[in-house]
Design a protein around this motif. Structure first.
Motif, PDB file in Angstrom:
ATOM      1  N   THR A 103       0.791  -1.137  -0.046  1.00  6.97           N
ATOM      2  CA  THR A 103       0.110  -0.152  -0.100  1.00  6.97           C
ATOM      3  C   THR A 103       1.009   1.340   0.098  1.00  6.97           C
ATOM      4  N   ILE A 104       2.134   0.987   0.025  1.00  2.12           N
ATOM      5  CA  ILE A 104       3.080   2.256  -0.109  1.00  2.12           C
ATOM      6  C   ILE A 104       2.832   3.286  -1.132  1.00  2.12           C
ATOM      7  N   HIS A 105       2.234   2.887  -2.310  1.00  4.43           N
ATOM      8  CA  HIS A 105       1.838   3.886  -3.516  1.00  4.43           C
ATOM      9  C   HIS A 105       0.412   3.780  -3.275  1.00  4.43           C
ATOM     10  N   TYR A 106      -0.420   3.974  -2.287  1.00 10.64           N
ATOM     11  CA  TYR A 106      -1.888   4.349  -2.324  1.00 10.64           C
ATOM     12  C   TYR A 106      -2.445   3.268  -3.348  1.00 10.64           C
ATOM     13  N   GLU A 107      -1.744   2.125  -3.331  1.00 10.40           N
ATOM     14  CA  GLU A 107      -2.741   0.954  -4.175  1.00 10.40           C
ATOM     15  C   GLU A 107      -4.180   0.766  -3.855  1.00 10.40           C
ATOM     16  N   HIS A 108      -4.388   0.694  -2.196  1.00 11.39           N
ATOM     17  CA  HIS A 108      -5.636   0.536  -1.618  1.00 11.39           C
ATOM     18  C   HIS A 108      -6.507   1.656  -1.941  1.00 11.39           C
ATOM     19  N   ARG A 109      -5.975   2.650  -2.327  1.00  3.42           N
ATOM     20  CA  ARG A 109      -7.064   3.707  -2.841  1.00  3.42           C
ATOM     21  C   ARG A 109      -7.319   3.831  -4.304  1.00  3.42           C
ATOM     22  N   GLU A 110      -6.883   3.183  -4.921  1.00  3.70           N
ATOM     23  CA  GLU A 110      -7.031   3.112  -6.313  1.00  3.70           C
ATOM     24  C   GLU A 110      -8.290   2.363  -6.541  1.00  3.70           C
ATOM     25  N   ARG A 111      -8.967   2.341  -7.746  1.00  2.44           N
ATOM     26  CA  ARG A 111     -10.009   1.651  -8.428  1.00  2.44           C
ATOM     27  C   ARG A 111      -9.524   0.021  -8.387  1.00  2.44           C
ATOM     28  N   HIS A 112     -10.509  -0.812  -7.691  1.00  2.00           N
ATOM     29  CA  HIS A 112     -10.420  -2.285  -7.855  1.00  2.00           C
ATOM     30  C   HIS A 112     -11.730  -2.677  -8.070  1.00  2.00           C
ATOM     31  N   PHE A 136     -18.669  15.370   1.134  1.00  2.00           N
ATOM     32  CA  PHE A 136     -19.041  16.696   1.605  1.00  2.00           C
ATOM     33  C   PHE A 136     -19.069  17.516   0.362  1.00  2.00           C
ATOM     34  N   ALA A 137     -17.983  17.513  -0.389  1.00  2.00           N
ATOM     35  CA  ALA A 137     -17.980  18.741  -1.372  1.00  2.00           C
ATOM     36  C   ALA A 137     -19.236  18.311  -2.521  1.00  2.00           C
ATOM     37  N   LEU A 138     -19.361  17.280  -2.955  1.00  2.00           N
ATOM     38  CA  LEU A 138     -20.515  17.003  -3.916  1.00  2.00           C
ATOM     39  C   LEU A 138     -21.575  17.230  -3.373  1.00  2.00           C
ATOM     40  N   GLU A 139     -21.868  17.132  -2.099  1.00  2.00           N
ATOM     41  CA  GLU A 139     -23.345  17.385  -1.201  1.00  2.00           C
ATOM     42  C   GLU A 139     -23.330  19.077  -1.370  1.00  2.00           C
ATOM     43  N   ARG A 140     -22.393  19.853  -1.204  1.00  2.00           N
ATOM     44  CA  ARG A 140     -22.257  21.119  -1.089  1.00  2.00           C
ATOM     45  C   ARG A 140     -22.605  21.845  -2.575  1.00  2.00           C
ATOM     46  N   GLY A 141     -22.641  20.852  -3.532  1.00  2.00           N
ATOM     47  CA  GLY A 141     -22.464  21.284  -4.993  1.00  2.00           C
ATOM     48  C   GLY A 141     -21.263  22.011  -5.798  1.00  2.00           C
ATOM     49  N   ILE A 142     -19.915  21.198  -5.112  1.00  2.00           N
ATOM     50  CA  ILE A 142     -18.775  21.428  -5.616  1.00  2.00           C
ATOM     51  C   ILE A 142     -18.242  20.285  -6.499  1.00  2.00           C
ATOM     52  N   PRO A 143     -17.967  20.323  -7.555  1.00  2.00           N
ATOM     53  CA  PRO A 143     -17.227  19.153  -8.355  1.00  2.00           C
ATOM     54  C   PRO A 143     -16.217  18.606  -7.707  1.00  2.00           C
ATOM     55  N   ALA A 144     -16.199  17.274  -7.612  1.00  2.00           N
ATOM     56  CA  ALA A 144     -15.006  16.302  -6.928  1.00  2.00           C
ATOM     57  C   ALA A 144     -15.076  15.049  -7.298  1.00  2.00           C
ATOM     58  N   ILE A 145     -14.190  14.324  -7.351  1.00  2.00           N
ATOM     59  CA  ILE A 145     -14.192  12.903  -7.401  1.00  2.00           C
ATOM     60  C   ILE A 145     -13.166  12.155  -6.505  1.00  2.00           C
ATOM     61  N   SER A 146     -13.589  10.902  -6.064  1.00  2.00           N
ATOM     62  CA  SER A 146     -12.426  10.261  -5.325  1.00  2.00           C
ATOM     63  C   SER A 146     -11.561   9.552  -6.290  1.00  2.00           C
ATOM     64  N   ALA A 147     -10.075   9.983  -6.102  1.00  2.00           N
ATOM     65  CA  ALA A 147      -8.993   9.597  -6.824  1.00  2.00           C
ATOM     66  C   ALA A 147      -7.875   9.777  -6.125  1.00  2.00           C
ATOM     67  N   VAL A 148      -6.791   9.113  -6.365  1.00  2.00           N
ATOM     68  CA  VAL A 148      -5.463   9.104  -5.776  1.00  2.00           C
ATOM     69  C   VAL A 148      -4.280   9.336  -6.820  1.00  2.00           C
ATOM     70  N   MET A 149      -3.086   9.808  -6.357  1.00  2.00           N
ATOM     71  CA  MET A 149      -1.924   9.715  -7.144  1.00  2.00           C
ATOM     72  C   MET A 149      -1.340   8.631  -6.666  1.00  2.00           C
ATOM     73  N   GLY A 150      -1.529   7.442  -7.332  1.00  2.00           N
ATOM     74  CA  GLY A 150      -0.813   6.408  -6.942  1.00  2.00           C
ATOM     75  C   GLY A 150       0.049   5.682  -8.106  1.00  2.00           C
ATOM     76  N   THR A 151      -0.281   4.487  -8.725  1.00  2.00           N
ATOM     77  CA  THR A 151       0.494   3.956  -9.398  1.00  2.00           C
ATOM     78  C   THR A 151       0.102   4.059 -11.241  1.00  2.00           C
ATOM     79  N   GLN A 152      -0.878   4.862 -11.151  1.00  2.00           N
ATOM     80  CA  GLN A 152      -1.433   4.907 -12.909  1.00  2.00           C
ATOM     81  C   GLN A 152      -1.797   6.278 -12.979  1.00  2.00           C
ATOM     82  N   ARG A 153      -1.652   6.700 -14.135  1.00  2.00           N
ATOM     83  CA  ARG A 153      -2.128   7.906 -14.788  1.00  2.00           C
ATOM     84  C   ARG A 153      -3.390   8.355 -14.210  1.00  2.00           C
ATOM     85  N   LEU A 154      -3.687   9.585 -14.053  1.00  2.00           N
ATOM     86  CA  LEU A 154      -4.976  10.067 -13.748  1.00  2.00           C
ATOM     87  C   LEU A 154      -5.824  10.388 -15.023  1.00  2.00           C
ATOM     88  N   PRO A 155      -7.124  10.141 -14.883  1.00  2.00           N
ATOM     89  CA  PRO A 155      -8.051   9.972 -16.056  1.00  2.00           C
ATOM     90  C   PRO A 155      -8.287  11.412 -16.966  1.00  2.00           C
TER      91      PRO A 155
END
Length: 674
Positions: free
Chosen positions: A171-180, A308-327
């Motif tokens: 999990t050193i590169h936040y693999e556990h926060r990436e999409r599975h 919280f951000a989305l409920e407030r009406g502010i754009p956001a996604i769940s993502a992490v700088m881990g092992t793969q390029r951002l989308p």
């Protein structure tokens, strides 16, 4: 635009006695149900309303009664009931019973159905090779169940796959926060939180939300002193602070502008990336400056921050700088911001900072507000020295270091080079220049590499020039769309862009604004599930909404065009769940998406995902072929949704439906979440 070198996957749609009533109704609604013709075909003829089934066609898409049906439901409030195990929701007065008193208008109704040429790749490559078709069933009816997942009403299938996380070795590169993502997407419906209430409207929602909608207090306990979020009775309130701007985002934003006037919020700088956004107050207050912030943060690092951000009406996604390029494509963000985002930029050859380099436009700014900038001792000093060495080797110019005495913080602002001169003059090729066959726009399942792509030198290439100032950039085809290249609809690319924009301006102004019974004051978070050039989003520019433009990975790769005009979006595979929390969008728009998805995934799982991300009382507008429209209508009826309007003509259809608070009584356990 020349096609890309390879696909992006894994590397790189009465009776005579009532005639008078129907005609009067049709006359009243004639302007309301008017959808103008497609960008590639504009037939011209004239309408004449008479009490019979024979009508002359004036707008180009007026149906004959024998071949079309329009059903418009009264604007009904959803049936506010909940039968899942979480308990009852707050009751609202039920104005009409679900499904009663629908109207049937004769064929003189002027609804328009898109007849555009199917968007093929044209001069655009795709983000994915189309997968092999799998066996699938036609769901004329479906028995839904309520999902029972470890995360309850906050279930995100691709981020809550505990079974997959048990198999990763590090999990050193936040693999556990990436999409599975699970092998089979869920087809159950996510439950509602106990006491769920229809969200507060924008702009009030920026400052407060209902506590029962996101009953999480941990962040208030940990970050309350920095004015992230506070518990205020039945509300969660957001004072507008953050770790680096505890006295408010407004002062912080102004201070950046004062320290670097060239950043020109809302003119030169229109679309930014906010890394490790917290509750996204920075992006929330940038709306006042005509700046769009694509904010992201890992799920669970700070409890419910993106939710919280989305409920407030502010754009956001769940993502992490881990092992793969951002989308996102390369060279699309005007600026990138990190305020104590807890990303180790300097380690492993600067691999993560080099990903920001891929995303940042040549000449764009990186705003780094963190303790190493203003605390020169211990670990902070070591990080500053490492960052100084790395950014110099990357040829980033340190433009300014400023001190914010009010917030007792500081920031360093760097600028990416606009030429390759510095790269060529380096004594060491470190970080190295990427191989010539490395496509910077290939992102789907592509691992990060510690290398830099050269700045485009051809003046007609994307990235060689800065876009026009906002808002001029919204309406103009990007300079790098060439007439010699075929666009997504088959015309020369600049003409394709213009025709698409003209089409959606007509559809939005003639139909969507007044014609579908949409109360736009209740709509804030919008998603275009299959965007081409961002024309739908651009046509909504005068409304207080933001639009997440999703370019499916197997569609024409036009996301860079969307960013170039000052809008934003993301790549996604709709056979998988989206990286957002449940109940985060007010309106979904799907133009000829589902008929294509049926070739690769089960429609039931896609509709379950639509239910997951759409808020109760939210709506979806579907434009597709009549077969697909019929399937979707049948499925949403089985979910007790309200049919606002259906329309069909010549094998094309339109459907507008509204989600209710109904949940099934039967439960399906999602084993991989435990």
């Amino acid at each position: 635009m020349a096609p890309g070198k390879y696909s992006r996957v894994d590397g790189k749609k009465s009776s005579r006695s009532m005639a008078t009533v129907f005609v009067v109704t049709a006359l009243c609604l004639i302007g309301v149900w008017m959808f103008m013709s497609s960008p590639v075909s504009e037939p011209t003829s004239k309408v004449s309303i008479v009490p019979s089934s024979q009508f002359e066609d004036s707008s180009g898409d007026l149906p004959e009664e024998s071949s079309s049906t329009t059903r418009i439901k009264n604007n009904e409030e959803p049936v506010l009931r909940n039968e899942d195990e979480t308990g009852s929701v707050e009751k609202e007065e039920k104005k009409q019973e679900d499904g009663k008193k629908s109207k049937s208008l004769p064929g003189a109704d002027q609804a328009e159905i898109t007849k555009e040429t199917w968007a093929e790749s044209g001069g655009f490559s795709t983000q994915a090779d189309e997968s092999a078709s799998e066996s699938k069933r036609s769901e004329t009816s479906y028995k839904w169940k309520t999902c029972k997942a470890a995360t309850g009403p906050d279930f995100i299938p691709c981020l809550d796959n505990i079974a997959a996380l048990r198999k990763i070795h590090s999990t050193i590169h936040y693999e556990h926060r990436e999409r599975h993502c699970p092998d089979e997407p869920p087809t159950c419906l996510v439950p509602l939180p106990r006491g769920y209430t229809i969200p507060i409207r924008w702009p009030k929602s920026r400052d407060m939300i209902w506590y029962n909608n996101i009953p999480s207090t941990k962040l208030a306990e940990v970050k309350g002193h920095q004015n992230w979020v506070k518990v205020t009775g039945q509300y969660l309130s957001f004072p507008g602070g953050g770790t680096q701007f505890k006295n408010g985002a407004v002062h912080y934003i102004d201070h950046i502008q004062k320290s670097l006037p060239d950043i020109e919020w809302g003119k030169r700088t229109r679309v930014i990336l906010d890394v490790g956004c917290g509750v996204a107050s920075f992006g929330g207050y940038l709306f006042e400056r005509d700046v769009l912030a694509m904010s992201f943060a890992p799920k669970d690092e700070h409890e419910a921050q993106v939710q919280f951000a989305l409920e407030r009406g502010i754009p956001a996604i769940s993502a992490v700088m881990g092992t793969q390029r951002l989308p996102y494509p390369s060279k699309v963000f005007d600026a990138i911001h990190c305020a104590r985002c807890r990303v180790p930029w300097h380690v492993e050859g600067g691999k993560l900072l080099l990903e920001l380099n891929r995303l940042l436009r040549p000449g764009g700014y990186f705003v780094w507000s963190a303790t190493p900038v203003y605390q020169k001792e211990g670990e902070d000093l070591e990080i500053w020295e490492a960052m100084s060495k790395l950014t110099k080797a990357m040829c980033w110019e340190l433009v300014v270091i400023y001190q914010d005495t009010l917030n007792e913080v500081g920031a360093a602002i760097y600028q990416k080079p606009t030429s390759n001169e510095c790269y060529e003059d380096r004594k060491q090729n470190d970080p190295p220049i990427c191989q010539s066959n490395d496509d910077p726009d290939a992102i789907w399942n592509v691992e990060l590499e510690a290398c830099m792509h050269k700045v485009p030198v051809d003046l007609s290439a994307r990235g060689s020039n800065w876009p026009k100032m906002w808002p001029e950039r919204l309406d103009s085809p990007p300079y790098w769309l060439k007439s010699t290249d075929k666009g997504a609809y088959g015309k020369p690319a600049p003409d394709d862009f213009t025709a698409d924009y003209d089409h959606w301006k007509r559809v939005v102004s003639k139909s969507y604004i007044n014609g579908l019974g949409l109360d736009w004051s209740t709509i804030r978070n919008v998603m275009d599930m299959r965007s081409i050039y961002g024309g739908f989003a651009a046509a909504l520019r005068d409304l207080k909404v933001w639009v997440m433009n999703v370019v499916p990975v197997d569609s024409p790769d036009t996301l860079a065009v969307i960013y170039e005009r000052g809008l934003f979006g993301i790549y996604h595979n709709w056979c998988e769940s989206f990286s957002t929390y449940p109940r985060t969008y007010d309106l979904l728009h799907a133009d000829h998406l589902f008929s294509d998805l049926k070739k690769r995934c089960k429609l039931a799982s896609v509709i379950a995902e639509v239910d997951r991300i759409l808020r109760p009382k939210g709506k979806i507008i579907v434009r597709d072929n009549v077969e697909t429209i019929a399937e979707i209508e049948s499925m949403v009826k089985s979910m007790h949704w309200n049919i606002v309007m259906t329309y069909s003509k010549e094998q094309e259809g339109l459907l507008c439906v509204q989600k209710t608070l109904w949940r099934p009584t039967e439960v399906e356990t999602i084993g991989y979440t435990f």
